[in-house]
Design a protein around this motif. Sequence first.
Motif, PDB file in Angstrom:
ATOM      1  N   PRO A 292      33.934  20.991 -86.170  1.00 44.31           N
ATOM      2  CA  PRO A 292      35.297  20.736 -86.176  1.00 44.31           C
ATOM      3  C   PRO A 292      35.888  19.329 -85.585  1.00 44.31           C
ATOM      4  CG  PRO A 292      34.974  22.601 -84.770  1.00 44.31           C
ATOM      5  CD  PRO A 292      33.587  21.860 -85.065  1.00 44.31           C
ATOM      6  N   VAL A 293      35.489  18.093 -85.784  1.00 37.77           N
ATOM      7  CA  VAL A 293      35.807  16.946 -85.041  1.00 37.77           C
ATOM      8  C   VAL A 293      37.520  17.001 -84.628  1.00 37.77           C
ATOM      9  CG1 VAL A 293      34.023  15.483 -85.610  1.00 37.77           C
ATOM     10  CG2 VAL A 293      36.192  15.677 -87.013  1.00 37.77           C
ATOM     11  N   TRP A 294      38.091  17.708 -85.431  1.00 35.39           N
ATOM     12  CA  TRP A 294      39.374  17.338 -85.273  1.00 35.39           C
ATOM     13  C   TRP A 294      40.170  17.984 -83.908  1.00 35.39           C
ATOM     14  CZ3 TRP A 294      37.352  20.006 -89.304  1.00 35.39           C
ATOM     15  CH2 TRP A 294      37.483  21.419 -89.403  1.00 35.39           C
ATOM     16  N   VAL A 295      39.452  18.876 -83.389  1.00 37.74           N
ATOM     17  CA  VAL A 295      39.742  19.803 -82.060  1.00 37.74           C
ATOM     18  C   VAL A 295      38.836  19.068 -80.992  1.00 37.74           C
ATOM     19  CG1 VAL A 295      40.833  21.803 -82.820  1.00 37.74           C
ATOM     20  CG2 VAL A 295      38.096  21.653 -82.451  1.00 37.74           C
TER      21      VAL A 295
ATOM     22  N   ASP B 130      54.207  19.024 -76.276  1.00 39.56           N
ATOM     23  CA  ASP B 130      53.719  18.044 -77.225  1.00 39.56           C
ATOM     24  C   ASP B 130      52.099  18.315 -77.354  1.00 39.56           C
ATOM     25  OD1 ASP B 130      52.282  15.802 -78.586  1.00 39.56           O
ATOM     26  OD2 ASP B 130      53.465  14.517 -77.914  1.00 39.56           O
ATOM     27  N   ALA B 131      51.780  19.087 -78.344  1.00 39.59           N
ATOM     28  CA  ALA B 131      50.267  19.447 -78.459  1.00 39.59           C
ATOM     29  C   ALA B 131      49.389  18.238 -78.522  1.00 39.59           C
ATOM     30  CB  ALA B 131      49.936  20.307 -79.592  1.00 39.59           C
ATOM     31  N   GLY B 150      38.779  25.260 -75.013  1.00 42.21           N
ATOM     32  CA  GLY B 150      39.030  26.174 -74.082  1.00 42.21           C
ATOM     33  C   GLY B 150      38.299  27.521 -74.326  1.00 42.21           C
ATOM     34  N   GLN B 151      37.075  27.230 -74.665  1.00 41.57           N
ATOM     35  CA  GLN B 151      36.114  28.504 -74.880  1.00 41.57           C
ATOM     36  C   GLN B 151      35.403  28.915 -73.714  1.00 41.57           C
ATOM     37  OE1 GLN B 151      36.233  29.970 -77.542  1.00 41.57           O
ATOM     38  NE2 GLN B 151      37.182  28.503 -78.589  1.00 41.57           N
ATOM     39  N   VAL B 206      45.491  25.294 -80.725  1.00 44.25           N
ATOM     40  CA  VAL B 206      43.921  25.455 -81.013  1.00 44.25           C
ATOM     41  C   VAL B 206      43.220  26.661 -80.854  1.00 44.25           C
ATOM     42  CG1 VAL B 206      43.752  22.855 -81.325  1.00 44.25           C
ATOM     43  CG2 VAL B 206      43.089  24.188 -79.213  1.00 44.25           C
ATOM     44  N   ASN B 207      43.913  27.405 -79.513  1.00 44.63           N
ATOM     45  CA  ASN B 207      42.865  28.521 -79.057  1.00 44.63           C
ATOM     46  C   ASN B 207      43.595  29.794 -78.764  1.00 44.63           C
ATOM     47  OD1 ASN B 207      40.719  29.515 -77.825  1.00 44.63           O
ATOM     48  ND2 ASN B 207      41.127  28.737 -75.881  1.00 44.63           N
TER      49      ASN B 207
END
Lengths: 548, 256, 362
Positions: A292-295, B130-131, B150-151, B206-207
């Motif tokens: 998932p290159v976008w993240v 601002d992400a 952030g895993q 994202v997480n």
Amino acid sequence: MSTATEPRKSTAKGKAPAGEKVADWADGRLGIYSLAKANMRKIFPDHWSFLLGEICLFSFIIVILTGVYLTLFFVPSMGEVEYTGSFGPMQGVMMSEAYASTLDISFDVRGGLLVRQIHHWSALLFVVGIFMHMMRVFFTGAFRKPREVNWIFGFLLLVLALFTGLTGYSLPDDLLSGTGIRFMEGAILAVPVLGTYLQMSIFGGEFPGHDIIPRFFVVHVLLLPGIMVGLVVAHLILIVYHKHTHYAGPGRTNNNVVGMPFMPVYMAKAGGFFFLIFGVITLIAATVTINPVWVLGPYRPDQISTNAQPDWYLGFSEGLVRMMPGLEWVIPGGYTLNFGLLVPLAIFPSLLVAIAVYPFFEAWVTKDPREHHIAERPRNNPTRTAFGMAWLTAFAVAMLAGGNDVWAVNFHLSINAITWFCRIAFFVLPVLVFFATRRICLGLQRRDAEKVLHGRESGIIKRLPHGEFIEVHEPLSQDRLYTLTAHEQHQPFELGPDTDENGVRRPVSPLERVRARISKGYFGEQAQIPKPTREEYRAIAESHDEHH
Amino acid sequence: MFVVLLIALAATGGLYAAFAPADEAQADTTAQSLAIEEGEALYRVGCSSCHGRSGEGGSDGPSLVGVGPAAVHFQVGTGRMPLQNPGAQAPEKPRAYTQAEIDQLAAYIGSLGPGPAVPEESAYDPANGDAARGGELFRTNCSQCHNFTGQGGALTNGKYAPGLDNVEPIYIYEAMLTGPQNMPSFPDTVLPEQEKRDIIAWLNEVNTSESANPGGFTLGGFGPVSEGLFAWTFGIGALVALTVWIGARSAKARKS
Amino acid sequence: MSDRHHHNPASQETEPRKDVSDDHLPGERRSGELAVLDDPFADPGLPPHEHRRQDIDERAAKRSERTVALLFTVSMLATIGFIVAYLAIPIDEIVYIFPIGHISALNFALGTTLGLALFCIGAGAIHWARTLMSDEERVEERHAVAATPEVKSHVLEEFRKGAEESQIGRRKLVRNTMIGALALVPLSGLVLLRDLGPLPGDKLRKTAWREGSLIVNENTGQPLRPEDITVGSLTQAMPSDLDHHDEDFHAQIAKAAVMLVRLEPEDIKDPRSAAWGHEGILCFSKICTHVGCPATLYEQQTHHALCPCHQSTFDLSDGARVLFGPAGHPLPQLRITVNDEGFLTALGDFEEPPGPSFWERG
């Protein structure tokens, strides 16, 4: 194989004169009838393990089909742009056009994400397939004469697949793949004498420069796949020319091939299998994310993420580097040798070359000039099987080391402990596995011999008149008897007496002495169980008859 | 188990967010000194054996003078403190104190020396971040240990940077502010409040369990290792199962 | 001599198909009868063909036909579904699908329909092949790959003739100059590669750091002061002369990126390292000396900096000495001081080239 498609139309549709006319036209120019005569009803043996190669072939075709589509949208440029596409969490971020266009493929081209994921998943499965296929060929000895050259073709395809994969996953210029390119740069710099010159030439200046993505693009979409297509065609032609190996069984000998004709059965099965593979990979791509290159963010040389690994097929090279302790020499004259890279970079090709040259090594040991078309059972060549398992073990340990951080965080282990384990295991485990595998093979050979001589355990318990319980053994069918005794057993090569019949000392080259020792290792008493002889069988059969 | 823990954390965090501002609004000196007294009593029982009788530190625990209420709020609020077993590092676990007790402990530690205070909600509200900018900051400051999304990741000798999925924004903020355990701190002089908020906004994007993963199942977000494992298990497994089906002899008619 | 370990004396390559041990000559057995009594291990020959249900029961065959047709029909429907999904579903729509998560509706719909369409074609074809096409095994003879001696000697003779006609053996001058020309001509190609990139020069030794360069915080873009950096914190920084919009920003930051940490002065073991810092603030190149990943996994209690790529571990309290992993030398340290306005500045470039080792590094 494509040669046979034309006549198929004319025969399948029976009396369709139009098809026949087309075929006639083609025959007048291409000679397709003669080609079809030789190949249309060519026999292919049926066995699941013979389809592993097709997994490779078909996933390769899928990779090419989807890859062509991706080139329509991908921009292989390292020019910096500000992202304005539809993926929210990247708005306004500076990135290369390569990365931006990959985001566009994922978020602004309908179906682009699906095609990207199909492309990447089938690339992974392509190399998995190559491994499975090579294991099958290796462990059944299907690389023996006359197929050594085809083994080399296949091996080259593996190597090219690794590098096509590397250049491919680097193209999006994301933070993960950029880190991979950085590794490549460091590896090139470590090359003695020429390192810096090579690095400047390959990157068109200092890392990362603006040239590496466009150059990788050409290598990835044209140069390497072009060579691969050529090799795949050669590989297939040789398969057709040699005819496929088959396993020993009633009626299946070294002089024939037993199976189904290309048309229609094999055609339907192979063609159907293509669609099955395509379907399965598409379903995977519909439901499981890959890369998932976008993240991951665009590449910047001062940024990094943990869990930075190459795709799995280069995991072993990553692991070799991770296992290596730090060692760097400055030699007189002020020149640096970075063994932290040089050693793993020397082991990496050596591991690969070891399997490439194995067929020639075994041919040298046996000096066997005959053609072999019967696929051996792995147990019937214990030393080869053990060598293969040892190689796989070394490979697996290196792969394990390549993911040490992921294991550490998921299984709450110390990354240093894992690395130390791998450092030791890389040398110790293959040896242990070698001997364990050989023992297991010998055990299986012994069991085969017992089955042949004493029959199969029937599960029926019988009480003898004097009270003893025995399990009734059923004699094997003629088919099984033949199958279990069809393999041949080499005798170890012996140097013979030191002097000839006239008492003159015979010169024996040191190489021949080595060969004699290796041959004993392969075929000596400790390395194979003599298969039952007819005499043994008869003796036991007669003694049974006396009982009754 | 982990999910339950997360739900518990989320619920208590939510409760705290609802009540904390009211407390602070009414805080006056008497309430404050009362809280410090209560906190000190709690400290004596639960913390002093490692951190010393009055927070000066000892062989088993660092000094708490000047770590500030934010550190207490983070460490005790995420259950890392009190420590259960000595190990490479203190893991997150169900908290041992109520929110009121944690506030009292924080007040006490805050009284030992000046240190970062527990942030106001406005400081860490992802809605005001601002992400995209946060993503860049995350990749510069955080992803080297915590991974792209952030895993989590491994550090030396069994230590690790924990996964940040579904962690309350306030704890993320406090972790950056105070640098718990081996994590370096990112004081406002290095990473100002707005930048911290941006990072929280990125993580929020994202997480979390609500984050979109357009491509499908994420395989844990660990990158090529988990992708390779998937290819070697489900992927090739499915294809080999198909080869077995294709290669198998078709069922023969039974002769009866 | 070398062949003495074979069962049978070495078969001549040219003598076709003498290569199976004679013990197992194939027998003709379509009937499945022929068991050779005096050889218990003899090849009984191919077993007789057994009919499938579909071969003898037309109703079973019809069922198979319907199954195949059904699979092909499902494929057609799935393709229509694919087109409908392509047209109907917005590209940015996210749906929750248990247990996969919040995923792109379009990707899921296109993938499942296309996957189904392809899979059903495959399944149909294979079911057809397995149940309706003849499953009678056939035998094809193999032929030796190697040519017969006659063919071989014929070819060699023709080759000799061809070589003779070319006169290559006789006209040594032609042969030698041709070899020379062919050997030299690829050099042009090699020469053409020269402009792939510049010569290395001292590019790898010089970075953007100069005496007086301000140390700029990557997060804020502002120059750093000593009091900004607290003990236990980690700051990513770059020289003030760099701009994110520079053409060669990436190439410069790849060498110049630094990290600043502050240690209690008594924790710094290496006196030189302490002297190069400012009041316990140390500024190290963050580019790993192994292959160049940023080694910024800083543990503030142990003062270890770990590289995520290959786990090289540096002790920042001891001059960034290598503690573990494949790196061969410490991270270079930048000498820093404070200028008149109270900002941290560099005292010059790195004393040694940052980043991965190279041959001329010394």
